[in-house]
Design a protein around this motif. Structure first.
Motif, PDB file in Angstrom:
ATOM      1  N   ASP A 172      12.904  76.016 -40.840  1.00 21.54           N
ATOM      2  CA  ASP A 172      13.827  75.374 -39.912  1.00 21.54           C
ATOM      3  C   ASP A 172      14.207  73.978 -40.420  1.00 21.54           C
ATOM      4  O   ASP A 172      13.434  73.317 -41.106  1.00 21.54           O
ATOM      5  CB  ASP A 172      13.190  75.253 -38.526  1.00 21.54           C
ATOM      6  CG  ASP A 172      12.896  76.614 -37.912  1.00 21.54           C
ATOM      7  OD1 ASP A 172      13.594  77.579 -38.281  1.00 21.54           O
ATOM      8  OD2 ASP A 172      11.967  76.700 -37.082  1.00 21.54           O
ATOM      9  N   THR A 173      15.386  73.532 -40.044  1.00 17.97           N
ATOM     10  CA  THR A 173      15.844  72.195 -40.416  1.00 17.97           C
ATOM     11  C   THR A 173      14.990  71.138 -39.732  1.00 17.97           C
ATOM     12  O   THR A 173      14.716  71.231 -38.531  1.00 17.97           O
ATOM     13  CB  THR A 173      17.313  72.006 -40.013  1.00 17.97           C
ATOM     14  OG1 THR A 173      18.105  73.015 -40.665  1.00 17.97           O
ATOM     15  CG2 THR A 173      17.823  70.631 -40.427  1.00 17.97           C
TER      16      THR A 173
ATOM     17  N   PRO B 195      10.891  82.961 -46.421  1.00 20.88           N
ATOM     18  CA  PRO B 195      12.141  82.664 -45.716  1.00 20.88           C
ATOM     19  C   PRO B 195      12.355  81.168 -45.575  1.00 20.88           C
ATOM     20  O   PRO B 195      11.409  80.382 -45.597  1.00 20.88           O
ATOM     21  CB  PRO B 195      11.926  83.315 -44.338  1.00 20.88           C
ATOM     22  CG  PRO B 195      10.439  83.364 -44.186  1.00 20.88           C
ATOM     23  CD  PRO B 195       9.887  83.583 -45.560  1.00 20.88           C
ATOM     24  N   LYS B 196      13.601  80.758 -45.473  1.00 21.12           N
ATOM     25  CA  LYS B 196      13.946  79.354 -45.340  1.00 21.12           C
ATOM     26  C   LYS B 196      13.428  78.807 -44.026  1.00 21.12           C
ATOM     27  O   LYS B 196      13.561  79.427 -42.977  1.00 21.12           O
ATOM     28  CB  LYS B 196      15.459  79.179 -45.415  1.00 21.12           C
ATOM     29  CG  LYS B 196      15.918  77.730 -45.344  1.00 21.12           C
ATOM     30  CD  LYS B 196      17.423  77.623 -45.437  1.00 21.12           C
ATOM     31  CE  LYS B 196      17.890  76.171 -45.354  1.00 21.12           C
ATOM     32  NZ  LYS B 196      19.369  76.064 -45.430  1.00 21.12           N
TER      33      LYS B 196
END
Length: 212
Positions: free
Chosen positions: A96-97, A93-94
């Protein structure tokens, strides 16, 4: 005189020695030699975990005696070769920024862009006089705050006169005197001409188109 009843109740020394020998023999270590027949000791007769590697003869356990699938990689230690690389797994999954980084240093100034639309355009001109058989030049500047976007020269007699130069004025100099490369906008125009007549003075005019 000895009492006969006392003689019958007291044991003799020989009897005492015999009884002591019997007690020692019965209380000592006993040993029995047992002979086992082949294959008479089975798995059920051995307590779990009691058979060690040292109890097995070298090469006594072969591959044919091991149940398929009963061994794991840990049973082989470092002797087990590495297997082939498996296929790549699916993307995770992507994340966190991340936090915003610090502002970088200001870069160098870029080249001047193409002039944009202008609100006002005006033309400014100036005249020059050339005597027979000679050259002459004239220049004209744009009003303050305006830029030269075009220019030209007009001769009084095109049969006996010729234009020898026509170029914008850049940073107050003739174009010929500037270095090669990009420069700020021109601020005026300069032109030169030749009079080939035998005895007549002729004029010429320089004009510049200014925008701002």
């Amino acid at each position: 005189m000895r009492d006969p009843s006392n003689s019958r109740l007291r044991p003799s020394p020989a009897l005492m020695v015999a009884l002591l020998a019997l007690v020692v023999a019965m209380g000592g270590t006993s040993y029995a030699a047992v002979s086992l027949s082949k294959n008479s000791v089975m798995s059920k007769h051995i307590k779990n975990g009691q058979v060690k590697g040292a109890d097995l003869k070298n090469n006594a356990v072969s591959g044919a005696k091991v149940k398929d699938g009963s061994l794991s990689a840990a049973d082989f230690g470092s002797a087990l070769p590495a297997g082939a690389t498996g296929p790549a797994g699916p993307a995770g999954p992507k994340g966190d920024t991340g936090a915003k980084g610090e502002t970088g240093a200001t870069g160098p100034a870029g080249p001047q862009g193409i002039p944009g639309p202008v609100d006002t355009i005006t033309i400014v001109d100036s005249s020059g006089l050339i005597t027979p058989g000679s050259f002459g030049s004239a220049s004209v500047d744009c009003p303050a705050g305006m830029e030269a976007i075009a220019g030209g020269v007009d001769l009084a007699n095109v049969l006996t006169m010729a234009v020898t130069g026509s170029a914008p004025i850049i940073e107050g100099n003739r174009t010929l005197l500037t270095s090669n490369g990009q420069h700020p906008a021109a601020t005026g125009w300069r032109a030169s001409a030749r009079n080939d007549s035998a005895g007549t003075n002729y004029t010429f005019k320089v004009a510049v188109v200014c925008a701002g």
